[in-house]
Design a protein around this motif. Structure first.
Motif, mmCIF file in Angstrom:
data_model
loop_
_atom_site.group_PDB
_atom_site.id
_atom_site.type_symbol
_atom_site.label_atom_id
_atom_site.label_comp_id
_atom_site.label_asym_id
_atom_site.label_seq_id
_atom_site.Cartn_x
_atom_site.Cartn_y
_atom_site.Cartn_z
ATOM 1 N N ALA A 110 30.796 2.893 59.051
ATOM 2 C CA ALA A 110 29.389 2.831 59.456
ATOM 3 C C ALA A 110 28.545 2.201 58.359
ATOM 4 O O ALA A 110 28.907 2.236 57.182
ATOM 5 C CB ALA A 110 28.850 4.231 59.771
ATOM 6 N N GLY A 111 27.413 1.616 58.788
ATOM 7 C CA GLY A 111 26.445 1.060 57.849
ATOM 8 C C GLY A 111 25.041 1.407 58.310
ATOM 9 O O GLY A 111 24.823 1.759 59.486
ATOM 10 N N VAL A 112 24.111 1.333 57.375
ATOM 11 C CA VAL A 112 22.711 1.682 57.663
ATOM 12 C C VAL A 112 21.833 0.523 57.203
ATOM 13 O O VAL A 112 22.030 0.006 56.102
ATOM 14 C CB VAL A 112 22.293 2.959 56.891
ATOM 15 N N LEU A 113 20.909 0.119 58.051
ATOM 16 C CA LEU A 113 19.967 -0.952 57.697
ATOM 17 C C LEU A 113 18.552 -0.453 57.962
ATOM 18 O O LEU A 113 18.197 -0.163 59.100
ATOM 19 C CB LEU A 113 20.228 -2.196 58.554
ATOM 20 N N THR A 114 17.747 -0.363 56.892
ATOM 21 C CA THR A 114 16.372 0.114 57.042
ATOM 22 C C THR A 114 15.406 -1.063 56.969
ATOM 23 O O THR A 114 15.460 -1.856 56.028
ATOM 24 C CB THR A 114 16.033 1.132 55.929
ATOM 25 N N ASP A 115 14.546 -1.195 57.970
ATOM 26 C CA ASP A 115 13.473 -2.196 57.963
ATOM 27 C C ASP A 115 12.158 -1.458 57.773
ATOM 28 O O ASP A 115 11.893 -0.473 58.474
ATOM 29 C CB ASP A 115 13.403 -2.933 59.309
ATOM 30 N N SER A 116 11.336 -1.927 56.833
ATOM 31 C CA SER A 116 10.005 -1.326 56.625
ATOM 32 C C SER A 116 8.953 -2.356 56.994
ATOM 33 O O SER A 116 9.134 -3.545 56.723
ATOM 34 C CB SER A 116 9.810 -0.936 55.165
ATOM 35 N N PHE A 117 7.853 -1.903 57.567
ATOM 36 C CA PHE A 117 6.768 -2.826 57.924
ATOM 37 C C PHE A 117 5.481 -2.026 58.084
ATOM 38 O O PHE A 117 5.516 -0.800 58.195
ATOM 39 C CB PHE A 117 7.098 -3.583 59.220
ATOM 40 N N ARG A 118 4.357 -2.743 58.052
ATOM 41 C CA ARG A 118 3.071 -2.087 58.289
ATOM 42 C C ARG A 118 2.577 -2.497 59.664
ATOM 43 O O ARG A 118 2.760 -3.630 60.088
ATOM 44 C CB ARG A 118 2.048 -2.514 57.230
ATOM 45 N N HIS A 119 1.968 -1.556 60.354
ATOM 46 C CA HIS A 119 1.359 -1.881 61.653
ATOM 47 C C HIS A 119 0.038 -1.127 61.726
ATOM 48 O O HIS A 119 0.011 0.095 61.548
ATOM 49 C CB HIS A 119 2.296 -1.468 62.796
#
Ligand code: BTN
Length: 248
Positions: A110-119
């Motif tokens: 398994a792998g984990v990918l975190t995307d961060s953004f402002r809304h």
């Protein structure tokens, strides 16, 4: 458990769909799942491929405090949630490699990918998890010999379906997230360290264009990995590929 579960048959990437749902106001801890991703994304711009129905493909919507969104802890918590869920549901000895790999007997499952953004002025994050469950040896990418699936590693001693892992992963991630919101990094770090197989090991690190060697010493309050390089210098790694080296 808080949040909705939205299921799709086919998407580009569950992380992209989760971002759309987050922008439209989906409650925190809602999840987007799919049976197939036509454009699944991995770390460092790589793609993440899995035949339809073989994997748990899930993205969790969060609105964390900005400092937490910037740290590596959301990714590390995703890995802990998966490893603990695999141990609890399948009784398989899942372990973690910094920052985002869940491994079984040295194979990445398994792998984990975190995307961060402002809304609209608010920090958001989407924690995407891909867990290989039913892939047979023939279905695993031949160019990734270190990849495997739960059922392939169990080799007949057990057989699971992706959906069985969804609730256990959500529950554990929910607990870890509450600890992170309380800034209780000690508790999350302890759970991570119990399962980690990186710290103390000889490693090769690739950051950008350069690859260098050293020994992993600890994970700090930002979730970054510290490595003592071969010249004895301590170096903080925030993003990079770490390979565990076998020592003679
Ligand atoms: C890695 O490179 O190890 C991270 C892989 C993360 C894959 C998951 S699958 C569900 C979610 N949607 C994506 O496009 N990527 C993540």
């Amino acid at each position: 458990m808080a949040g909705d579960v939205v299921r799709y048959d086919e998407v580009t990437s569950t992380n992209d769909l989760a971002r759309d749902h987050a922008r439209r106001g989906a409650p925190e801890l809602s999840v987007v799942c799919a049976r197939y991703q036509a454009a699944g994304r991995g770390r460092q711009g790589r793609s993440w491929l899995a035949p339809a129905g073989t994997s748990l493909l899930v993205s969790i919507i969060l609105r964390p405090p900005p400092t937490l969104a910037r740290s590596a802890w959301l990714t590390l918590a995703g890995g802990v949630a998966v490893a603990e869920a695999v141990r609890g549901t399948c009784d398989l000895p899942a372990r973690l490699k910094w920052p985002n790999d869940v491994r079984l007997n040295g194979f990445k499952v398994a792998g984990v990918l975190t995307d961060s953004f402002r809304h609209e002025g608010t920090a958001h994050a989407v924690v995407g998890i891909g867990l290989n469950v039913t892939q047979t040896a023939e279905q695993l990418a031949p160019d990734l010999p270190e990849a495997s699936s739960l059922n392939a590693v169990a080799a007949g001693a057990g057989s699971w379906q992706p959906d069985e892992l969804l609730q256990p992963v959500r529950e554990r991630f929910g607990e870890l997230y509450q600890e992170l919101l309380r800034a209780d990094f000690v508790a999350v770090r302890r759970r991570w360290e119990t399962l980690d197989e990186t710290v103390g090991r000889a490693v090769s690190v690739t950051t950008g264009e350069s690859t260098w060697r050293g020994r992993a010493t600890r994970v700090d309050d930002y979730g970054a990995l510290w490595i003592e390089d071969e010249a004895g210098e301590l170096r903080q790694v925030i993003a990079g590929d770490v390979t565990i080296r076998l020592e003679p």
